[in-house]
Motif scaffolding. Structure first.
Motif, PDB file in Angstrom:
ATOM      1  N   ILE A 129       0.753   4.050  -2.935  1.00  0.00           N
ATOM      2  CA  ILE A 129       0.452   6.024  -2.505  1.00  0.00           C
ATOM      3  C   ILE A 129       1.795   6.757  -2.787  1.00  0.00           C
ATOM      4  O   ILE A 129       1.438   7.159  -3.496  1.00  0.00           O
ATOM      5  CB  ILE A 129       0.370   5.971  -0.985  1.00  0.00           C
ATOM      6  CG1 ILE A 129      -0.511   5.429  -0.639  1.00  0.00           C
ATOM      7  CG2 ILE A 129       0.803   8.071  -0.767  1.00  0.00           C
ATOM      8  CD1 ILE A 129      -0.639   4.909   1.597  1.00  0.00           C
ATOM      9  N   VAL A 184      -5.054   6.997  -5.120  1.00  0.00           N
ATOM     10  CA  VAL A 184      -5.548   7.821  -3.880  1.00  0.00           C
ATOM     11  C   VAL A 184      -6.389   7.074  -3.397  1.00  0.00           C
ATOM     12  O   VAL A 184      -7.597   7.650  -2.260  1.00  0.00           O
ATOM     13  CB  VAL A 184      -6.061   9.714  -4.499  1.00  0.00           C
ATOM     14  CG1 VAL A 184      -5.610   9.776  -4.598  1.00  0.00           C
ATOM     15  CG2 VAL A 184      -7.171   9.353  -6.011  1.00  0.00           C
ATOM     16  N   ASN A 191      -2.065   9.622   5.678  1.00  0.00           N
ATOM     17  CA  ASN A 191      -1.965   9.877   4.239  1.00  0.00           C
ATOM     18  C   ASN A 191      -3.261  10.362   4.166  1.00  0.00           C
ATOM     19  O   ASN A 191      -4.145   9.597   3.630  1.00  0.00           O
ATOM     20  CB  ASN A 191      -1.627   8.172   3.502  1.00  0.00           C
ATOM     21  CG  ASN A 191      -0.472   7.856   3.472  1.00  0.00           C
ATOM     22  OD1 ASN A 191       0.304   8.646   3.044  1.00  0.00           O
ATOM     23  ND2 ASN A 191       0.450   6.915   3.891  1.00  0.00           N
ATOM     24  N   VAL A 206      -5.456  10.139   0.649  1.00  0.00           N
ATOM     25  CA  VAL A 206      -5.733   8.478   0.378  1.00  0.00           C
ATOM     26  C   VAL A 206      -7.469   8.129   0.914  1.00  0.00           C
ATOM     27  O   VAL A 206      -6.846   8.065   2.214  1.00  0.00           O
ATOM     28  CB  VAL A 206      -4.234   7.828   0.178  1.00  0.00           C
ATOM     29  CG1 VAL A 206      -5.073   6.091  -0.570  1.00  0.00           C
ATOM     30  CG2 VAL A 206      -3.223   8.168   0.135  1.00  0.00           C
ATOM     31  N   GLU A 226       0.768  -1.132   0.085  1.00  0.00           N
ATOM     32  CA  GLU A 226      -0.018   0.268   0.494  1.00  0.00           C
ATOM     33  C   GLU A 226       1.007   0.876  -0.206  1.00  0.00           C
ATOM     34  O   GLU A 226       0.667   2.363  -0.977  1.00  0.00           O
ATOM     35  CB  GLU A 226      -0.861   0.152   1.609  1.00  0.00           C
ATOM     36  CG  GLU A 226      -2.005  -1.167   1.430  1.00  0.00           C
ATOM     37  CD  GLU A 226      -3.070  -1.355   0.323  1.00  0.00           C
ATOM     38  OE1 GLU A 226      -2.749   0.036  -0.123  1.00  0.00           O
ATOM     39  OE2 GLU A 226      -3.372  -2.618   0.098  1.00  0.00           O
ATOM     40  N   GLN A 227       1.733   1.686   0.511  1.00  0.00           N
ATOM     41  CA  GLN A 227       3.126   2.978   0.495  1.00  0.00           C
ATOM     42  C   GLN A 227       3.235   2.596  -1.009  1.00  0.00           C
ATOM     43  O   GLN A 227       3.569   3.716  -0.856  1.00  0.00           O
ATOM     44  CB  GLN A 227       4.027   2.536   1.599  1.00  0.00           C
ATOM     45  CG  GLN A 227       3.912   2.651   3.491  1.00  0.00           C
ATOM     46  CD  GLN A 227       4.012   1.996   4.441  1.00  0.00           C
ATOM     47  OE1 GLN A 227       5.794   0.778   4.057  1.00  0.00           O
ATOM     48  NE2 GLN A 227       4.445   2.820   5.508  1.00  0.00           N
TER      49      GLN A 227
END
Length: 111
Positions: free
Chosen positions: A11, A16, A75, A78, A7-8
């Protein structure tokens, strides 16, 4: 946790909107039930699912949810959705008559 790393990276690449899937109650899986085939009554819950396997998934989900919360805080731009397969699928095992009854059990036998 591998989900968080993936996921990181997504991103960083500009994602988003993300969906993080949980896992099913694998202690209810017919293949696993057949393979393990425990003789100990205490290994099973009231629905016939293997408690140790579902406990492991619950533990995993607890940490996954915390990781998702941390990602959301880091984040805020997101949209991160956590999809809880476990609780959704567990309802099928707990009340199969609401979801097709015998047809549901037939499908489980051949998953």
């Amino acid at each position: 946790m591998i989900f968080v790393c993936i996921e990181q990276e997504l991103i960083k690449e500009g994602a988003v909107q993300l969906v993080v899937p949980g896992n099913f109650p694998i202690g209810c899986n017919s293949y696993l039930l057949h393979t393990v085939n425990s003789d100990k009554k205490e290994d099973y819950d009231s629905f016939g699912c293997l408690k140790p396997y579902n406990a492991a998934i619950k533990y995993f989900h607890e940490h996954l949810r915390k990781a998702v919360d941390t990602l959301r805080q880091q984040n805020p731009h997101v949209n991160i959705t956590y999809f809880d397969y476990y609780d959704a699928a567990l309802r099928l095992f707990q009340a199969p008559e609401k979801y097709g009854g015998l047809l549901f059990y037939f499908l489980l036998l051949y998953d």
